[in-house]
Design a protein around this motif. Structure first.
Motif, PDB file in Angstrom:
ATOM      1  N   PHE A 107       3.377  53.955  64.711  1.00 52.51           N
ATOM      2  CA  PHE A 107       4.759  53.760  65.118  1.00 52.51           C
ATOM      3  C   PHE A 107       5.686  53.539  63.917  1.00 52.51           C
ATOM      4  O   PHE A 107       6.504  54.384  63.584  1.00 52.51           O
ATOM      5  N   LEU A 108       5.519  52.372  63.280  1.00 52.94           N
ATOM      6  CA  LEU A 108       6.416  51.991  62.192  1.00 52.94           C
ATOM      7  C   LEU A 108       5.639  51.130  61.194  1.00 52.94           C
ATOM      8  O   LEU A 108       5.625  49.907  61.304  1.00 52.94           O
ATOM      9  N   PRO A 109       4.962  51.765  60.238  1.00 53.90           N
ATOM     10  CA  PRO A 109       4.122  51.023  59.294  1.00 53.90           C
ATOM     11  C   PRO A 109       4.872  49.868  58.638  1.00 53.90           C
ATOM     12  O   PRO A 109       6.003  50.030  58.171  1.00 53.90           O
ATOM     13  N   ASN A 110       4.222  48.712  58.648  1.00 51.23           N
ATOM     14  CA  ASN A 110       4.723  47.473  58.024  1.00 51.23           C
ATOM     15  C   ASN A 110       5.812  46.759  58.808  1.00 51.23           C
ATOM     16  O   ASN A 110       6.190  45.635  58.449  1.00 51.23           O
ATOM     17  N   PHE A 111       6.303  47.372  59.897  1.00 52.48           N
ATOM     18  CA  PHE A 111       7.396  46.734  60.632  1.00 52.48           C
ATOM     19  C   PHE A 111       7.198  46.687  62.150  1.00 52.48           C
ATOM     20  O   PHE A 111       7.906  45.980  62.836  1.00 52.48           O
ATOM     21  N   TRP A 112       6.258  47.463  62.670  1.00 52.30           N
ATOM     22  CA  TRP A 112       5.991  47.425  64.118  1.00 52.30           C
ATOM     23  C   TRP A 112       5.456  46.047  64.486  1.00 52.30           C
ATOM     24  O   TRP A 112       4.603  45.498  63.780  1.00 52.30           O
ATOM     25  N   PRO A 113       5.918  45.423  65.586  1.00 49.70           N
ATOM     26  CA  PRO A 113       5.510  44.049  65.917  1.00 49.70           C
ATOM     27  C   PRO A 113       3.996  43.826  66.024  1.00 49.70           C
ATOM     28  O   PRO A 113       3.525  42.725  65.763  1.00 49.70           O
ATOM     29  N   ALA A 114       3.250  44.810  66.407  1.00 44.74           N
ATOM     30  CA  ALA A 114       1.773  44.805  66.405  1.00 44.74           C
ATOM     31  C   ALA A 114       1.141  43.950  67.501  1.00 44.74           C
ATOM     32  O   ALA A 114       0.237  44.402  68.202  1.00 44.74           O
ATOM     33  N   TYR A 115       1.569  42.692  67.660  1.00 39.73           N
ATOM     34  CA  TYR A 115       0.939  41.788  68.625  1.00 39.73           C
ATOM     35  C   TYR A 115       1.984  41.198  69.576  1.00 39.73           C
ATOM     36  O   TYR A 115       3.133  40.981  69.189  1.00 39.73           O
ATOM     37  N   TYR A 116       1.548  40.922  70.786  1.00 39.20           N
ATOM     38  CA  TYR A 116       2.467  40.318  71.751  1.00 39.20           C
ATOM     39  C   TYR A 116       2.003  38.925  72.152  1.00 39.20           C
ATOM     40  O   TYR A 116       0.810  38.635  72.196  1.00 39.20           O
ATOM     41  N   ASP A 117       2.962  38.077  72.448  1.00 41.56           N
ATOM     42  CA  ASP A 117       2.675  36.742  72.957  1.00 41.56           C
ATOM     43  C   ASP A 117       2.585  36.777  74.478  1.00 41.56           C
ATOM     44  O   ASP A 117       1.689  36.215  75.081  1.00 41.56           O
ATOM     45  N   LYS A 174      -5.457  39.904  58.156  1.00 44.28           N
ATOM     46  CA  LYS A 174      -6.685  39.536  58.866  1.00 44.28           C
ATOM     47  C   LYS A 174      -7.323  40.704  59.633  1.00 44.28           C
ATOM     48  O   LYS A 174      -8.480  41.048  59.414  1.00 44.28           O
ATOM     49  N   ALA A 175      -6.549  41.301  60.558  1.00 35.53           N
ATOM     50  CA  ALA A 175      -7.134  42.306  61.451  1.00 35.53           C
ATOM     51  C   ALA A 175      -7.752  43.477  60.700  1.00 35.53           C
ATOM     52  O   ALA A 175      -8.867  43.911  61.016  1.00 35.53           O
ATOM     53  N   ARG A 176      -7.052  43.990  59.700  1.00 36.46           N
ATOM     54  CA  ARG A 176      -7.572  45.165  58.995  1.00 36.46           C
ATOM     55  C   ARG A 176      -8.812  44.844  58.172  1.00 36.46           C
ATOM     56  O   ARG A 176      -9.575  45.745  57.820  1.00 36.46           O
ATOM     57  N   LYS A 177      -9.034  43.541  57.905  1.00 36.91           N
ATOM     58  CA  LYS A 177     -10.236  43.139  57.185  1.00 36.91           C
ATOM     59  C   LYS A 177     -11.393  42.849  58.140  1.00 36.91           C
ATOM     60  O   LYS A 177     -12.558  43.013  57.783  1.00 36.91           O
ATOM     61  N   LEU A 178     -11.071  42.404  59.341  1.00 36.87           N
ATOM     62  CA  LEU A 178     -12.087  41.984  60.302  1.00 36.87           C
ATOM     63  C   LEU A 178     -12.448  43.059  61.324  1.00 36.87           C
ATOM     64  O   LEU A 178     -13.548  43.051  61.881  1.00 36.87           O
ATOM     65  N   ILE A 179     -11.507  43.986  61.584  1.00 37.82           N
ATOM     66  CA  ILE A 179     -11.700  44.999  62.617  1.00 37.82           C
ATOM     67  C   ILE A 179     -11.583  46.380  61.987  1.00 37.82           C
ATOM     68  O   ILE A 179     -10.535  46.709  61.422  1.00 37.82           O
ATOM     69  N   PRO A 180     -12.628  47.203  62.025  1.00 36.83           N
ATOM     70  CA  PRO A 180     -12.521  48.562  61.482  1.00 36.83           C
ATOM     71  C   PRO A 180     -11.345  49.308  62.106  1.00 36.83           C
ATOM     72  O   PRO A 180     -11.278  49.449  63.324  1.00 36.83           O
ATOM     73  N   GLY A 181     -10.429  49.757  61.266  1.00 40.03           N
ATOM     74  CA  GLY A 181      -9.251  50.449  61.782  1.00 40.03           C
ATOM     75  C   GLY A 181      -8.122  49.529  62.173  1.00 40.03           C
ATOM     76  O   GLY A 181      -7.014  49.971  62.434  1.00 40.03           O
ATOM     77  N   GLY A 182      -8.406  48.217  62.243  1.00 38.20           N
ATOM     78  CA  GLY A 182      -7.360  47.244  62.539  1.00 38.20           C
ATOM     79  C   GLY A 182      -7.139  46.959  64.005  1.00 38.20           C
ATOM     80  O   GLY A 182      -6.776  45.848  64.386  1.00 38.20           O
ATOM     81  N   THR A 183      -7.338  47.944  64.876  1.00 40.53           N
ATOM     82  CA  THR A 183      -7.158  47.758  66.317  1.00 40.53           C
ATOM     83  C   THR A 183      -8.314  48.413  67.060  1.00 40.53           C
ATOM     84  O   THR A 183      -9.077  49.188  66.492  1.00 40.53           O
ATOM     85  N   GLN A 184      -8.417  48.141  68.343  1.00 38.22           N
ATOM     86  CA  GLN A 184      -9.488  48.719  69.154  1.00 38.22           C
ATOM     87  C   GLN A 184      -9.137  50.121  69.645  1.00 38.22           C
ATOM     88  O   GLN A 184     -10.013  50.872  70.075  1.00 38.22           O
ATOM     89  N   MET A 185      -7.861  50.461  69.584  1.00 37.62           N
ATOM     90  CA  MET A 185      -7.406  51.754  70.104  1.00 37.62           C
ATOM     91  C   MET A 185      -6.508  52.423  69.081  1.00 37.62           C
ATOM     92  O   MET A 185      -5.567  51.804  68.570  1.00 37.62           O
ATOM     93  N   LEU A 186      -6.797  53.692  68.810  1.00 34.54           N
ATOM     94  CA  LEU A 186      -6.005  54.432  67.834  1.00 34.54           C
ATOM     95  C   LEU A 186      -4.526  54.425  68.201  1.00 34.54           C
ATOM     96  O   LEU A 186      -3.656  54.264  67.349  1.00 34.54           O
ATOM     97  N   SER A 187      -4.242  54.587  69.483  1.00 31.46           N
ATOM     98  CA  SER A 187      -2.855  54.692  69.935  1.00 31.46           C
ATOM     99  C   SER A 187      -2.065  53.400  69.795  1.00 31.46           C
ATOM    100  O   SER A 187      -0.847  53.398  69.976  1.00 31.46           O
ATOM    101  N   LYS A 188      -2.738  52.288  69.492  1.00 32.22           N
ATOM    102  CA  LYS A 188      -2.037  51.014  69.332  1.00 32.22           C
ATOM    103  C   LYS A 188      -1.921  50.574  67.877  1.00 32.22           C
ATOM    104  O   LYS A 188      -1.410  49.485  67.602  1.00 32.22           O
ATOM    105  N   ARG A 189      -2.372  51.389  66.941  1.00 35.98           N
ATOM    106  CA  ARG A 189      -2.243  51.012  65.535  1.00 35.98           C
ATOM    107  C   ARG A 189      -0.769  51.011  65.130  1.00 35.98           C
ATOM    108  O   ARG A 189      -0.040  51.977  65.404  1.00 35.98           O
ATOM    109  N   PRO A 190      -0.307  49.968  64.476  1.00 35.33           N
ATOM    110  CA  PRO A 190       1.100  49.906  64.050  1.00 35.33           C
ATOM    111  C   PRO A 190       1.519  51.095  63.202  1.00 35.33           C
ATOM    112  O   PRO A 190       2.681  51.528  63.253  1.00 35.33           O
ATOM    113  N   GLU A 191       0.579  51.636  62.407  1.00 35.13           N
ATOM    114  CA  GLU A 191       0.901  52.781  61.559  1.00 35.13           C
ATOM    115  C   GLU A 191       1.297  54.015  62.366  1.00 35.13           C
ATOM    116  O   GLU A 191       1.932  54.931  61.840  1.00 35.13           O
TER     117      GLU A 191
END
Length: 437
Positions: free
Chosen positions: A30-40, A11-28
């Motif tokens: 840290f750990l592509p495909n495995f970084w938790p990405a979102y918090y509850d 969803k995010a990578r299709k709806l948000i350019p770059g996937g996140t609002q901040m470069l430093s928070k992109r899962p890639e």
């Protein structure tokens, strides 16, 4: 791959350019495909992902914004009161005057204050004020100052094909080429380079913009020379304290060096996770803000000042900078000890509250990714950086460093065998842009 990765990849990578609002928070990063990405939810230095997994954050703590820790009760209670009383109205909130008094009391050289809600935009305000005061355009700068045109214009090379060569990984697309030559960098602790630029552009410089400290402490007379030179030449000196502020003392890092600028800019840690930024300065400089147009509705909300007041109060009452120093020093010494014990070559940099290490190998990104992967398996959000917070206690440090030692031991074995890539579960982490100077 779990709820977080599904949400990010599907969803995010299709709806948000770059996937996140901040470069430093992109899962890639840290750990592509495995970084938790979102918090509850998050509390103290603990973070829960969307699947309920708990992690101890020994990495960026909200990219340096949560200096007291996540969901600090004292700050949150002040914010809740601000919400209950109304965060926005046609009239102004009195907290912005109270905060201005506090900031000027902490920094006796400063006399006036303007506000924003993010570090990058606050730097734009500071540059605008400096240019309005001087009536000139050229800016000399040192360090990282955000994403705006005035700063990225330094990346406009003479040859269009070379755009982006100054900041590796960042192309200045969308930045008007007419701005080329209006922002010129110099290196930290490079006094001769700075003086050469001052001489070369004599009479044309509006401001010198710089971080007073970042990865290294200033050499003898570096900051003093810049202060004396700018004062003699009528150039506005701006200290960017967005990252360095509150980490060495209550206020700006420049207070520790007894060198006062004309303007200082704060954000991040001053409000513990709530949007807030301040531009403080000498009256004769700040008054130039009335000669140009600097205005925004959400710079007048009540939540930001309320959060900042509560954060500064708690930092002062509990001597938080000293705690950050002690925790950060233990971490940096622990990195070095674990590396030495396991015969791994690393380089440690940064002030204690904002520490970093780098694997000194040609495949350092592979090793960084493996480190992040193995630490995540042990329940840590970890990378090659550690930003200290008041929520980090001795027990967190002890358990973390034991985990680091175990991970370093494993990585050492892979280095010896020459096969660390074989242990990666996914792609190698991405590298961000290289911060200029």
């Amino acid at each position: 791959m779990g709820k977080s990765q599904d949400l990010y990849l599907q969803k995010a990578r299709k709806l948000i350019p770059g996937g996140t609002q901040m470069l430093s928070k992109r899962p890639e990063m840290f750990l592509p495909n495995f970084w938790p990405a979102y918090y509850d939810r998050a509390k103290g230095c603990e973070v829960w992902d969307l699947e309920g997994n708990s992690y101890i954050d020994m990495s960026y703590m909200g990219i340096g914004s949560c200096i007291l820790g996540y969901a600090d009760e004292d700050v949150d209670n002040a914010v809740k009161m601000a919400v209950d009383k109304g965060s926005m109205a046609t009239l102004n909130c009195p907290e912005e005057v109270e905060l201005a008094e506090v900031l000027c009391e902490i920094h006796p050289w400063a006399e006036m204050v303007r506000y924003a809600r993010a570090g990058g935009e606050a730097m734009v305000v500071a540059v605008r004020i400096a240019r309005a005061k001087s009536g000139k355009d050229l800016v000399l700068f040192c360090g990282y100052h955000g994403w705006h045109d005035w700063y990225l214009s330094a990346n406009l090379a003479d040859d269009k094909a070379l755009d982006g060569h100054l900041l590796s990984g960042l192309e200045p697309k969308g930045v008007p080429r007419a701005l080329k030559g209006t922002a010129i960098p110099f290196g930290y602790n490079e006094t001769k380079q700075f003086l050469s630029l001052i001489d070369k552009h004599k009479g044309k410089i509006a401001a010198v913009i710089m971080e007073p400290i970042r990865n290294y402490y200033p050499k003898e007379r570096f900051l003093e020379t810049i202060r004396e030179t700018t004062k003699n030449a009528g150039i506005v000196l701006v200290f960017d304290e967005v990252s360095s502020g509150w980490g060495l003392n209550i206020g700006g890092a420049h207070l520790s060096f007894d060198v006062n600028p004309d303007i200082a800019v704060f954000a991040k840690g001053m409000s513990n996770g709530y949007p807030m930024a301040a531009i403080i300065g000498k009256a004769d400089v700040m008054d130039a803000a009335q000669q140009t147009f600097i205005s925004s509705t959400y710079w007048t909300d009540r939540i930001g000042p309320a959060a900042a007041l509560a954060t500064i109060k708690k930092m002062s009452q509990n001597n938080v900078p000293e705690h950050l120093k002690n925790i950060g020093e233990k971490i940096q010494k622990g990195w070095k000890a674990a590396a030495d014990a396991n015969k791994i070559k690393i380089k440690v940099t940064g002030i204690y509250s904002l520490g970093h290490f780098e694997f000194k190998y040609s495949n350092n990104l592979v090793l960084k990714t493996l480190f992040t992967q193995l630490m995540l398996e042990k329940g840590y959000l970890a990378t090659t950086s550690f930003y200290a917070s008041y929520a980090h206690k001795a027990e967190h440090v002890e358990k973390y460093l034991r985990a680091v030692d175990e991970v370093f031991k494993f990585i050492s074995g892979t280095i010896e065998k020459g096969n660390p890539t074989e242990y990666l579960k996914g792609p190698i982490c991405h590298v961000g842009f290289a911060r200029l100077t």
